[in-house]
Motif scaffolding. Sequence first.
Motif, mmCIF file in Angstrom:
data_model
loop_
_atom_site.group_PDB
_atom_site.id
_atom_site.type_symbol
_atom_site.label_atom_id
_atom_site.label_comp_id
_atom_site.label_asym_id
_atom_site.label_seq_id
_atom_site.Cartn_x
_atom_site.Cartn_y
_atom_site.Cartn_z
ATOM 1 N N CYS A 40 -2.056 16.369 1.482
ATOM 2 C CA CYS A 40 -0.783 15.777 2.140
ATOM 3 C C CYS A 40 -0.428 16.665 3.458
ATOM 4 C CB CYS A 40 0.424 15.662 1.135
ATOM 5 S SG CYS A 40 -0.076 14.818 -0.435
ATOM 6 N N PHE A 41 0.680 17.492 3.342
ATOM 7 C CA PHE A 41 1.133 18.151 4.280
ATOM 8 C C PHE A 41 0.225 19.069 4.987
ATOM 9 C CE2 PHE A 41 3.731 21.697 6.387
ATOM 10 C CZ PHE A 41 4.322 20.951 7.253
ATOM 11 N N MET A 78 4.390 21.452 -4.812
ATOM 12 C CA MET A 78 3.740 22.510 -3.969
ATOM 13 C C MET A 78 2.233 22.019 -3.831
ATOM 14 S SD MET A 78 5.962 24.815 -3.704
ATOM 15 C CE MET A 78 4.903 25.992 -2.960
ATOM 16 N N ARG A 79 1.707 21.156 -4.807
ATOM 17 C CA ARG A 79 0.357 20.594 -4.113
ATOM 18 C C ARG A 79 0.722 19.762 -2.966
ATOM 19 N NH1 ARG A 79 -3.197 16.093 -5.444
ATOM 20 N NH2 ARG A 79 -1.411 14.784 -6.182
ATOM 21 N N ARG A 99 1.061 -1.323 -0.045
ATOM 22 C CA ARG A 99 -0.105 0.180 -0.018
ATOM 23 C C ARG A 99 0.734 1.315 0.141
ATOM 24 N NH1 ARG A 99 -2.748 -0.992 5.841
ATOM 25 N NH2 ARG A 99 -2.813 -2.936 4.884
ATOM 26 N N THR A 100 0.376 2.212 -0.409
ATOM 27 C CA THR A 100 1.088 3.699 -0.250
ATOM 28 C C THR A 100 0.613 4.376 0.988
ATOM 29 O OG1 THR A 100 -0.484 4.734 -1.802
ATOM 30 C CG2 THR A 100 1.448 3.723 -2.710
ATOM 31 N N HIS A 101 1.446 5.145 1.462
ATOM 32 C CA HIS A 101 1.092 5.862 2.735
ATOM 33 C C HIS A 101 0.328 7.079 2.201
ATOM 34 C CE1 HIS A 101 1.723 8.621 6.089
ATOM 35 N NE2 HIS A 101 1.929 7.584 6.825
ATOM 36 N N PRO A 102 -0.569 7.545 2.950
ATOM 37 C CA PRO A 102 -1.718 8.492 2.678
ATOM 38 C C PRO A 102 -0.898 9.819 2.563
ATOM 39 C CG PRO A 102 -1.809 7.932 4.998
ATOM 40 C CD PRO A 102 -1.023 6.890 4.431
#
Length: 710
Positions: free
Chosen positions: A555-556, A547-548, A132-135
């Motif tokens: 994300c952040f 930047m997204r 899986r990929t981390h959110p």
Amino acid sequence: MTFFTAPKSGIADAYSSQAASLSLLPQDSNDPEAQSTKAVKANFITPRDPVIETANGGRLPAVPLDEAEKLNRFKEEAEHAGSRGGESIIRQNTTQLAAAQETDDGASIGDQSSGQSVKPGAPLRAAIPAPRTHPLFPQLPLYGPPTTLRNLQSRAFQTSSAILSLAFLGTIVLGSLFTSIPILLKHVYLRLTCRNPNQRRPFYEEEKRREKARNDSSSIWKRKRRRYQVNHKGGTDLEDEDSPEEEFEPTAGGKDPLICDVGYYARRVGLDVEEFNVQTEDGFIIALWHVYNPKDYTTVSPSGRAQDEPIVFPKDYLADSSATLCQQQPPGKQKYPVLLVHGLLQSAGAYCTNDDDSLAFYLAKSGYDVWLGNNRCGFQPRHQMLSYNDPRMWNWNIRQMGVMDLPALISRVLSETGFSKLGLVCHSQGTTETFVALAKEQRPDLGDKISVFCALAPAVYAGPLIGKMYFKFMRIISPGMFRIMFGIHAFIPFMMLMHRWLPGSIYGALGYRVFSFLFDWTDARWDRGLRDRMFQFAPVYVSAESMRWWLGRECFASQKCILATREEGRREEEEDEEDEGGLEEYFDHGKAHPSEEREERCEGQQWKGRKAWYDEHVPPFALWVAGNDELVDGRRLLRRFERGREPHVKVVHAKIIEEYEHLDVIWAMDMIEKVGREVKHVLWKTAPVEAKQFCRVPEGCENIDSGIEA
């Protein structure tokens, strides 16, 4: 798990079709150039970072995990189809692929494990993606080879983003100018009432002294230049035969032309800079600047500074190379290498703007071998195969900077110097990419190459500034709308045009106003006479995708952390509140040391490390936190270490500078006293013992004990 059979020709066609979709150029012709750029296989740099290798040995970045896995699987099946009677079982693990696309399951990066092989000799089918990929790190979009439709779509994004992002930038510029009006009116009022508004600045007298010193130095330089031109017409050597020889003799001077040239500002203080080109494992060419003293160093030839193969820490790299190379020179002559990495929208030139009080020049003159690392694209976007207008050139975010750029820079520095480890100093985003890279499911073995990680204004947790209106706007718009507004290429490239077109003084003043408005910092502690110079090295090209990651809804900005979800952060805060009364602070007077109570409770708190981000490879950490930083929350990171959530992390130095803002840790007038000297000491104290046997002891470090601080 789904199975289906296919004849040999079907397998070959499936592999060829998949390879064509991941190639540099369309594969619908017999063009030799197109055939040479055909995708051959996916090389997994980390379990989540496949890179496409082409027929001519090139590298293509940022392919989704499932697409890379299919390419390898089809290749493996095609190669073995003949030995199985022209028939093969092609397995499509649909459950795994579906799980790989789930990015909102709240799984922690510390909880995951991967059984995949990333060894070069492993079968291709074993090089499968993590389950899986981390959110916080969703998969990047897939941009295939250029077609008429893709080119039209790309041009449409460029057109829409050129208009909308320029409108956004214009709004920010107008906002910064509007908010400057009260400051200007107050300034005028004080002048009209015969008062000097600058006298309220905390370093007003020191600013005057430094300005006078710069003017005197400029006058001396001009007289020296005129005298030499009279006596040696056409010459370039400006040394004064009557003046005593200096260890660091300036070879440039006069009025500051305000240019984006690190070498020029190095020459003003008696140093110089040579540029190395470094190739990352996904094919980007990035700039690495080496600061040196011309009097004791011979520069590397241009061919020696060219990019190497896209391989980091090659097999023939010796772990004990520091002793091997150092023994070629007399003891005490070698300098311990230090790599400095910059922050968001900046270049490594940010470490070189304050003359002798610049961190890079200060460390170099103290006796370190200083290297300045720049991230991908920077002032000049370059890739082994991709061009500026190809969206694949810009399909990256903080993970690629951490797991690709940083290892490439470290590998090149160690290769050039012959050491087995180096000291790493990062600011802001530079700390982010390092914290990400060192995580146990990214590139944890990178920690074995770092003697200490010095984090200035560490950017791990978001500060209150992320809630401002313009940042909130970028967070609430959908990913699709974000791409329409800011494109799929460079983020607001018009800023770079302004950098080239505007005079340095105008650009510096405007740059300060805009960034001050955006990030809510001031120049109160900076040398205002050098402020315009500081903004000559920013902004640089960054991807809209990057930047997204910082500001978009996924994300952040949404999760408030680089390696944990908001829900995990909330649970940690609740646990900390419950434990608040039973744990004493152990950061005191700039030094980190466990309290007795913490030692007694250590065993009972081991369960808190169950979701640790780092393993035993992690290097020692040293942190300088700006206490008045609204952009990031460094205190929360210190609290994470204090509460025992990272059992493998050893904090060798920690300091909160209450009055400092985000950029003060590299630009404040008292930065050398409050940050620079401590960085110098920590770097030497944590340097490997074998390196100290052959290296010059940095100035002021003669009495520092060996070993890591407790």
